[in-house]
Every structure is written in C-alpha cells, then in structure tokens.
Scaffold this motif. Sequence first.
Motif, PDB file in Angstrom:
ATOM      1  N   VAL A 130     -12.822 -53.057  83.869  1.00 16.86           N
ATOM      2  CA  VAL A 130     -12.937 -54.607  84.218  1.00 16.86           C
ATOM      3  C   VAL A 130     -14.445 -54.849  83.811  1.00 16.86           C
ATOM      4  CG1 VAL A 130     -12.854 -55.729  86.173  1.00 16.86           C
ATOM      5  CG2 VAL A 130     -11.309 -53.875  85.784  1.00 16.86           C
ATOM      6  N   VAL A 144      -8.055 -48.134  83.889  1.00 17.91           N
ATOM      7  CA  VAL A 144      -8.591 -49.314  84.610  1.00 17.91           C
ATOM      8  C   VAL A 144      -9.262 -48.956  86.077  1.00 17.91           C
ATOM      9  CG1 VAL A 144      -8.295 -51.393  85.702  1.00 17.91           C
ATOM     10  CG2 VAL A 144      -7.547 -50.934  83.682  1.00 17.91           C
ATOM     11  N   PHE A 183      -8.040 -56.714  80.885  1.00 19.80           N
ATOM     12  CA  PHE A 183      -8.629 -55.603  80.990  1.00 19.80           C
ATOM     13  C   PHE A 183      -8.114 -54.065  80.356  1.00 19.80           C
ATOM     14  CE2 PHE A 183      -9.337 -57.841  85.430  1.00 19.80           C
ATOM     15  CZ  PHE A 183     -10.272 -58.329  84.899  1.00 19.80           C
TER      16      PHE A 183
END
Length: 285
Positions: A80, A113, A171
């Motif tokens: 991110v 992520v 992301f």
Amino acid sequence: MTAHAPTVAFSGIDCLDIDVQVQIANGLPAFTIVGLPDKAVGESRERVRAAFNLSDGGDPMIEKFLGRVDAQLYPRPGGVFYSGRCAFARASDLYILGLNPGGSPDPQTSATVERHITKVLHDVPNCWSEYTDESWEGRVPGTYGMQPRITHMLNKLGLNPHLVPASNVVFVRSNNEAALTAEKQNLLQLCWPVHEMVIQQLGVRAILCLGGTAGRWVREMLAADQPLGHFVETNARGWRSKAHANARGQCVLTLTHPSRADWRNPTADPTPFVQEILSLARAKH
C-alpha cells in the motif's frame, strides 16, 4: 497542564529524537513557541496546527488510512504505502503515486498486501521511505533503478523523502500492465477510497503520477481535465510530461516514468516543471 511528547526533527535526511514540552492553560486563545530564532521554529506553529487538525483523539492517521484498505486485497501480492508514519502525520502539498508495486507476483506470493501493511505499521522506522531505505535487487538501499531518480527530484524540490506520502494507484502486483488493465474498474473501486481519504485529510494539492497509465487513471478519478502545461525533454526522443487540474484546483502531474527516464539527466529532468505546477497549486488554495 504540562505534557511531554516524543517527536522527531531532521538534519538532512537523518532523523533525530526530540522531546517536546507543552504547557496548556486557561485564557484567551494564544499559541507561543519559545526557541532559537530559526525560520523552522516560526514555521512550526503551522505544523503544530496542521497536526491538531489531522488528529482525532490522538490516533495516528496512517492507521486510519490503512484501515480503509478493502480486506479483499489482503491475500494478494502487493503493498500500500511507500512512506512511513511521518509522511502521513502532517499536511502535504504533494502525493506520489505509481501505478502498482513492481515485480512479478509469482515469486512474491508471501509478500501480500496484508503483510505489507504490518510492515509499514510495525517493522520499519516511523520515518521511512521505500525509495531511500529499501534494498531493491540486493543493492545498497536507495541506489537501484528509479530510487535515486525520485530522491533527486525531491531533494531539488526541497522535500524530505521521509515526509512525502507515496503509494501506488492500485495495491496489487501483476505480471504486466495488460493484466492490471483487465481488472481496472474493480481495483480502482477497491483502492481509490484510500487515496481519496489521504488527499482530503492531508490537504494534497498536487498528485505526482509515475508514468502515463497512472496519470490517466488518477485524472479520471479526480476529473482533472483542464490542461495546465507540459514539459518536453530536450533530447532526441522528446518525451513529454503533462499537468492537468480539476474544478477544485487539484493538480495531476503525469511524468515520464523514472524507471525509463533518468531524471538526473538535465535533458530529461521534469523537476522545474513540477516546481512550477506546485507553486500554481499552492496559489490556488
């Protein structure tokens, strides 16, 4: 009431620990800072005010931003934020957005992520940047590929890389841009709420996009269709960087991608153009 708060100061790119003593008392509204007669002391008045505006009960803003990441993205390879807490704890004119995290997802299936969120919140220093502090391809941190090209621009703009918020439009990693484009609408729906919150809460005035696709997608999301100007490289290829604004005065800079264009080369350096657009964006607010 007197309180102590730990914070940091910067000497170049070095981060120094600072203990701040604050006294709060009843009376007419006033804000007084005692310290050495340095310009930074006077400017700190506005930084403190911005920090109060950004705070809500003292919770760190970066955790609120990362809390907006859709859980559907957690198991997918990617990341991110490319900056640490320091960059998201203060107002910022500039927000850097690439298209998506680099590298193929296949050999990085464990670098999800969710894992990257944990890394940014708990594993790296508060004042951290992917572009200065991470080793890419086993090289000395900050020296590989586009890392020194981005820090070159930020240094010329008088900005500390640790204090500039940075991320990617989406992301997740992908094998190629075509694979990413196939998921475009879904990924933008999942990722854009985070960027929208960052832009609003930090008072971002200009979004610096790395490459044409990132620039087009951000312009689409912000409805930035008013041309502001362009920069053309003064070399044989003559690649072009562009800037657009929306009705709210937010500017989107679409720059030649620093993985392909060496911004340290004067013929390909869009920094003066970025400075011009930043000045224009600040004047609009």
